[in-house]
Design a protein around this motif. Structure first.
Motif, PDB file in Angstrom:
ATOM      1  N   CYS A  60       0.851  -1.206   0.000  1.00  0.00           N
ATOM      2  CA  CYS A  60       0.000   0.000   0.000  1.00  0.00           C
ATOM      3  C   CYS A  60       0.876   1.240   0.000  1.00  0.00           C
ATOM      4  CB  CYS A  60      -0.928   0.002   1.211  1.00  0.00           C
ATOM      5  SG  CYS A  60      -1.896   1.520   1.293  1.00  0.00           S
ATOM      6  N   CYS A  67      -1.754   6.072  -1.596  1.00  0.00           N
ATOM      7  CA  CYS A  67      -2.129   7.035  -2.644  1.00  0.00           C
ATOM      8  C   CYS A  67      -3.523   7.609  -2.395  1.00  0.00           C
ATOM      9  CB  CYS A  67      -2.081   6.362  -4.004  1.00  0.00           C
ATOM     10  SG  CYS A  67      -3.291   5.034  -4.178  1.00  0.00           S
ATOM     11  N   SER A  68      -4.318   6.895  -1.601  1.00  0.00           N
ATOM     12  CA  SER A  68      -5.697   7.260  -1.216  1.00  0.00           C
ATOM     13  C   SER A  68      -6.714   7.245  -2.362  1.00  0.00           C
ATOM     14  CB  SER A  68      -5.751   8.593  -0.447  1.00  0.00           C
ATOM     15  OG  SER A  68      -5.619   9.675  -1.296  1.00  0.00           O
ATOM     16  N   CYS A 110      -8.386   4.742  -3.108  1.00  0.00           N
ATOM     17  CA  CYS A 110      -9.514   3.971  -2.563  1.00  0.00           C
ATOM     18  C   CYS A 110     -10.501   4.907  -1.852  1.00  0.00           C
ATOM     19  CB  CYS A 110      -9.012   2.880  -1.617  1.00  0.00           C
ATOM     20  SG  CYS A 110      -7.783   3.431  -0.425  1.00  0.00           S
ATOM     21  N   CYS A 146      -7.872   0.566  -6.666  1.00  0.00           N
ATOM     22  CA  CYS A 146      -6.492   0.425  -6.197  1.00  0.00           C
ATOM     23  C   CYS A 146      -5.614  -0.157  -7.306  1.00  0.00           C
ATOM     24  CB  CYS A 146      -6.461  -0.496  -4.974  1.00  0.00           C
ATOM     25  SG  CYS A 146      -4.780  -0.798  -4.396  1.00  0.00           S
TER      26      CYS A 146
HETATM   27  S1  SF4 Z   1      -5.659   2.688  -3.392  1.00  0.00           S
HETATM   28 FE1  SF4 Z   1      -5.734   2.578  -1.170  1.00  0.00          FE
HETATM   29  S2  SF4 Z   1      -5.128   0.466  -0.680  1.00  0.00           S
HETATM   30 FE2  SF4 Z   1      -4.477   0.848  -2.785  1.00  0.00          FE
HETATM   31  S3  SF4 Z   1      -2.368   1.544  -2.631  1.00  0.00           S
HETATM   32 FE3  SF4 Z   1      -3.650   3.389  -2.652  1.00  0.00          FE
HETATM   33  S4  SF4 Z   1      -4.037   3.828  -0.478  1.00  0.00           S
HETATM   34 FE4  SF4 Z   1      -3.273   1.710  -0.595  1.00  0.00          FE
END
Ligand code: SF4
Ligand code: SF4
Length: 439
Positions: A251, A254-255, A257, A307
């Motif tokens: 992880c 990156c946020s 999600c 993600c």
């Molecule tokens: S989308 Fe969410 S779970 Fe996936 S890498 Fe980014 S922060 Fe992590």
């Protein structure tokens, strides 16, 4: 008789979700009623076809429900590209001047009750709350049709519309008696195209893998057959331990999600990327947030598909919720956002993109509503097909019952639903969990 009593007598529960008893939902006052026809789970084809084929009945039910709860506004909300349904409903609307249609784009999860309330009314349901708190009653299409049938003909719920699709020879949508097996449903659809397969009960996003022996209940909406090894099955089978490890090693915070999370976009305090920190470092690393935020997750699984590492914050949230509940911790988050996030509309996730990511392109085909009448020789009717207490049996072994007869009722003073025989025949078993009837 008020329609909430018809709903109670007929054993009506929400036909598209957890199965909340409809008579309780209708025993309320609200200014808006929404029929939820968004049907946002990919591949499912029940509600869109029912609205096209039974538009007059859907609108009659909406009118009855609006009258019952004292609503000024009655809305059928559906996707703009359900052209047949939009055309049928538009034709019938001339008889109901106070009712209206509301069309949405094709994004997931447009049919999430809370998302739909914001789409239609601009209001935001409080964290951990229900639409009634903002003056709205939301009702599934098939639930509304069950209300119509209970009110017009006194008919109890004995049958269910189900889409059977995926790797089957004849994808179809069909009305079947409650209590037949998944295996019988697959046979109706011509059987699986492969020897090794799994069946998902529900949509590909929120459904669960079920055995062939499990039965059709009042909440079964779709069965999706996929060959063993399909990426969606691999994702569902991935162990929680792996998700926790991945949070630490893959992880990148990156946020993305959180950006797509439909509940975060309503202004609720659910931040899947922070809960990934909890798995990785044992802390959400933020003084304003706690593991309790997981209670605000609706389990839509969209975070996995946003993600780039295909991580599974949703799986972590489900485990957190379950562990907290086992320790007797309940949700205490109940903020009331006045408005949703300002970027919400730009963060809608297109269904066609999701279908491609899920590896379901080849199964994104029609599942036409069939007039097939299925004559079951045996049905197994679970006493718990709804939210609340299990129904109490009122029949015994060797007793003859006619289709539609009351066989189990709501326990005195409890939340629950009546249960009726779905075929005529002889009761062959009654235990703490099921009533079995053989023709
Ligand atoms: S989308 Fe969410 S779970 Fe996936 S890498 Fe980014 S922060 Fe992590
Ligand atoms: S499953 Fe993921 S995207 Fe859906 S509500 Fe939960 S955290 Fe948000």
């Amino acid at each position: 008789m008020a329609i909430d009593r018809y709903a109670a007598d007929s054993g009506i529960v929400g036909a598209g979700g957890a199965g909340f008893p409809t008579h309780v939902k209708l025993d309320a006052k609200a200014d808006t009623v929404i029929i939820n026809g968004a049907e946002c789970e990919p591949l499912l084809r029940v509600d869109q076809q029912l609205m096209a084929r039974r538009a007059a009945h859907v609108l009659k039910a909406l009118d009855l429900i609006a009258e019952q709860v004292g609503a000024r506004r009655g809305v059928v909300a559906l996707k703009a590209h359900y052209h047949d349904a939009v055309a049928s409903l538009t034709r019938e609307l001339v008889s109901y001047p106070r009712l209206e249609l509301f069309t949405t784009g094709s994004f997931y999860p447009a049919g999430d009750e809370q998302v739909l309330v914001t789409e239609v009314t601009g209001r935001v349901v409080p964290e951990g709350g229900i639409p009634l708190q903002v003056g709205v009653v939301v009702c599934n299409v098939e639930t509304a049709l069950n209300v119509y049938e209970a009110h017009t003909f006194g008919e109890p719920v004995t049958e269910k519309y189900v889409t059977v699709t995926g790797s089957v020879r004849r994808p179809m949508t069909v009305r079947v008696p409650l209590g037949i097996t998944v295996g019988e449903m697959l046979a109706l659809a011509g059987g699986s195209q492969t020897d090794d397969y799994a069946v998902i009960n529900g949509g590909p996003m929120m459904g669960k893998i079920v055995p062939r022996e499990s039965v059709i209940t009042k909440t079964t909406k779709g069965l999706i057959v996929l060959p063993t090894g399909h990426p969606l099955l691999t994702s569902l089978h991935r162990p929680l331990e792996r998700t926790i490890k991945d949070a630490a090693i893959a992880c990148m915070q990156c946020s993305l999600c959180t950006d797509v999370c439909p509940r975060a976009n309503l202004g609720h305090r659910i931040y899947p990327h922070k809960l990934m920190r909890l798995a990785a470092y044992g802390s959400v690393c933020d003084k304003y947030d706690t593991p309790m935020n997981a209670f605000l997750c609706c389990g839509c699984r969209l975070c996995e598909y946003a993600c780039v590492m295909a991580l599974q914050p949703w799986k972590l949230n489900a485990a957190l919720k379950s562990n907290l509940a086992k320790k007797g911790v309940h949700n205490a988050l109940n903020n009331k956002p006045e408005r949703p996030e300002i970027f919400r509309e730009t963060r809608r996730y297109p269904v066609h993109k999701l279908i491609r990511q899920l590896g379901l392109d080849q199964y994104d085909v029609p599942a036409p509503l069939s007039d097939t009448q299925y004559h079951a020789s045996c049905v197994t009717l679970p006493l718990q097909q709804h939210v609340g207490a299990p129904s109490e049996p009122i029949v015994g072994v060797d007793e003859h019952v006619e289709k539609g007869a009351l066989i189990a009722r709501i326990p005195e003073g409890k939340l629950g639903a009546n249960l009726h025989a779905s075929i005529s025949g002889t009761v062959t078993a009654v235990d703490g969990e099921n009533i079995v009837i053989k023709r």
